[in-house]
Each structure stands twice: as structure tokens, then as C-alpha cells.
Write an enzyme that holds these catalytic residues in place. Structure first.
Site, short mmCIF file in Angstrom:
data_model
loop_
_atom_site.label_atom_id
_atom_site.label_comp_id
_atom_site.label_asym_id
_atom_site.label_seq_id
_atom_site.Cartn_x
_atom_site.Cartn_y
_atom_site.Cartn_z
N GLU A 78 0.62 -1.45 0.01
CA GLU A 78 -0.07 0.01 -0.03
C GLU A 78 0.79 1.28 0.00
O GLU A 78 1.86 1.30 0.53
CB GLU A 78 -1.05 0.01 1.30
CG GLU A 78 -2.19 -0.72 1.07
CD GLU A 78 -2.00 -2.29 1.86
OE1 GLU A 78 -2.80 -3.02 1.39
OE2 GLU A 78 -0.99 -2.37 2.57
N THR A 79 0.24 2.25 -0.70
CA THR A 79 0.85 3.63 -0.78
C THR A 79 -0.35 4.35 -0.32
O THR A 79 -1.35 4.30 -0.88
CB THR A 79 1.45 4.08 -1.91
OG1 THR A 79 2.55 3.00 -2.30
CG2 THR A 79 2.01 5.33 -2.08
#
Length: 306
Positions: free
Chosen positions: A47-48
Site C-alpha cells: 500500500e501507498t
């Protein structure tokens, strides 16, 4: 394009480089959906996140969460890691000791208590729905995981944004041994989390496995674990094991506590099989709210041109 503050945070472990990494763009305002998705694909982390101005009264910040392929309404380690980054970047909550995060799932309270080194941040587990399923669907999941029905104490299909199959096994050693059939897991598009509790501290050691014996010998340290958790995603034909999964642990804890399988507070270990040392601290307050906590460390801090 312009320079934006950027951090990479390690989440859910007291040891740096042993948790779940998260990329955080601190100044995310003005980026398009396509730009956010492209950057998340480039970081190639699970995830970002992107910090943005709030749109709801009472929120301290807003975030959007992207995997390399799509946006998520909620996720656990991005929630703790982004809150950590926001505070480290000078964010000031409206209420002392509580940060209110705005995301697609809604408003998520996060407790801040730096006197608790093992879990200085803890988010309120969002509501989780238990979906109906058939024995035929369950059989396909068990086959993909190489499990027999009698190895399962209980199971559920849990939805708190992400949708997970949750399997409670009888034996912690069995949890550590399992290798999923990636093709079968991909074919049924299942995200699967499974766990087993360590033996109670007052049981006899005779006849216990080495892993169970170690459960008795553990010290009373804050990160001593009570349950072993593993989670597999099916994003490709090769199943990916997640280092530490806050969203799964949140819905799993709600189900386990409500079903009487475990009492809070407890500590879940995750990532052991992939050389991580994740610790998820689960508590429940007097109002019945489940809280999911852990440690975070800033490992990279600088600027990104985006």
C-alpha cells in the site's frame, strides 16, 4: 510536477525492518487518481497512501490508500503508518490523545499513547460484516489451503472493506506449516487469513509441541504473542503472504471475541514464516469497541518529485 514530502514507515513491529512497509506522500493535494495509482504501482509496496485536506467535520486529516493495482476504502497498517507520518510531520489533533482519520470507509479514531511503547497508536476497528457462505465455497477454500474440515475450529467470511476468509485452526504448528495452492486460491479469488491460539498458560507441558512449549516459556514482555496469524492474498497466480495485516486482525478480533474464542487484550504474531516480527495488540474498551495497535518506525524521510 513538484517536490512533495515523502516518508516510508515500518508498521506493526517493535524491530525496524521487521514490520510491514508503507509509503506515505505527506503532501498529496492536487494529484489525480491516475497519478496516485501510477506512483503506488511504482513503489511496488502493498500500500501507498496520500495525505489530503479533510472534507468531513471533525477529521484531522484525510487519506487515500492505493495498492499497485487499485484503491482500498480502508486498511490497517496504512491507517497506523499514515497517522504516524502525519504526527511526525507536525500534525496536531483537535483532541488530545485522539486523531480522527477520514478515509473512504468513514471516520476512524486513532488513540495516541506514547507511554505504551509496544503500541503507541491504536485504531478503532471499523464495523465488520459477516457474510453468508456455503459448505461448497468453504470446501474450495480449504482445498486451496491444504486443510481438512476437522482441522478447523470455526470459520467466517468477514468484510470491513477488504473481504477475508477467516479460519481458526486447532494447532499453531499447523498454521506455520501450510503452503497454499496458488492456482487454486487465485481461481476462487479468495483472500484467506488463518490463525491458531497458543495453549493456555495453565495447561500441562507434557505432550505439547515445541511451539506450544515456547508459549508457556515466554516472558511477560509486551510483545509476547497469544495467537499466530497468517494471511494470503490472491492478486496473481502466485499467492502472496502479507507481513502484517491490520484490517484482517481487526475483523478477526471482533469475530473471535464475539464468538468466545479469545478474550481481549491479546497479542497476535504475524509474519514469522517470512522473517518478519509483527505484533498486533488487540484491546476492547468498556463500550465494546475493539482497538488495533502497534509500533511504527520512520525508515525513509525526504522528498519525491510527483
Amino acid at each position: 510536477m513538484r517536490e512533495r514530502r515523502f516518508m516510508q514507515v515500518d508498521v506493526f513491529s517493535s524491530s525496524a525492518f521487521k514490520g510491514n512497509p508503507l509509503a506515505v506522500v505527506v503532501d498529496g493535494e492536487g494529484l489525480s487518481d491516475a497519478q496516485m495509482q501510477a506512483f503506488a504501482r511504482w513503489t511496488n509496496l502493498s500500500e501507498t497512501t496520500f495525505l489530503l485536506p479533510t472534507t468531513q467535520p471533525g477529521a484531522d486529516y484525510r487519506l487515500r490508500i492505493f495498492t499497485p493495482s487499485n484503491e482500498l476504502p480502508f486498511a490497517g497498517h496504512p491507517t497506523l503508518g499514515t497517522c504516524h507520518a502525519w504526527l511526525q510531520s507536525g500534525g496536531k489533533p483537535q483532541r488530545e490523545g485522539i486523531v480522527i482519520q477520514e478515509c473512504a470507509k468513514g471516520l476512524v479514531p486513532i488513540r495516541v499513547d506514547y507511554s505504551n511503547a509496544a503500541a503507541p497508536l491504536a485504531f478503532a476497528a471499523p464495523s465488520s460484516t459477516r457474510k453468508p457462505f456455503t459448505e461448497e465455497q468453504l470446501a474450495a477454500v480449504l482445498a486451496a489451503m491444504g486443510l481438512q474440515r476437522d482441522e478447523i475450529v470455526d470459520c467466517a467470511l468477514l468484510d470491513n472493506g477488504p473481504l477475508f476468509w477467516a479460519l481458526l485452526l486447532r494447532d499453531p504448528d499447523r498454521v506455520m506449516e501450510l503452503v497454499p495452492d496458488s492456482s487454486a486460491l487465485y481461481a476462487i479469488r479468495a483472500e484467506v487469513g488463518f490463525a491458531a491460539k497458543y495453549a493456555p498458560q495453565n495447561d500441562a507441558l507434557i505432550g505439547r509441541s515445541s511451539r506450544e512449549a515456547r508459549a508457556f516459556e515466554r516472558s511477560a514482555a509486551d510483545d509476547a504473542s497469544d495467537i499466530e496469524v497468517r494471511v494470503f492474498f490472491n492478486a496473481t497466480t502466485t499467492a502472496v503472504e502479507d507481513p502484517i495485516t491490520g484490517s484482517f486482525n481487526a475483523s478477526f478480533a471482533q469475530w473471535m471475541i464475539d464468538a468466545g474464542h479469545i478474550e481481549a487484550p491479546y497479542v497476535a504474531a504475524q509474519g514469522t514464516c517470512i522473517d518478519r516480527d509483527g505484533r498486533v495488540h488487540v484491546s476492547r474498551d468498556a463500550q465494546g469497541q475493539v482497538w488495533i495497535g502497534g509500533a511504527s518506525h520512520t525508515l525513509i524521510q525526504g522528498k519525491v518529485t510527483l
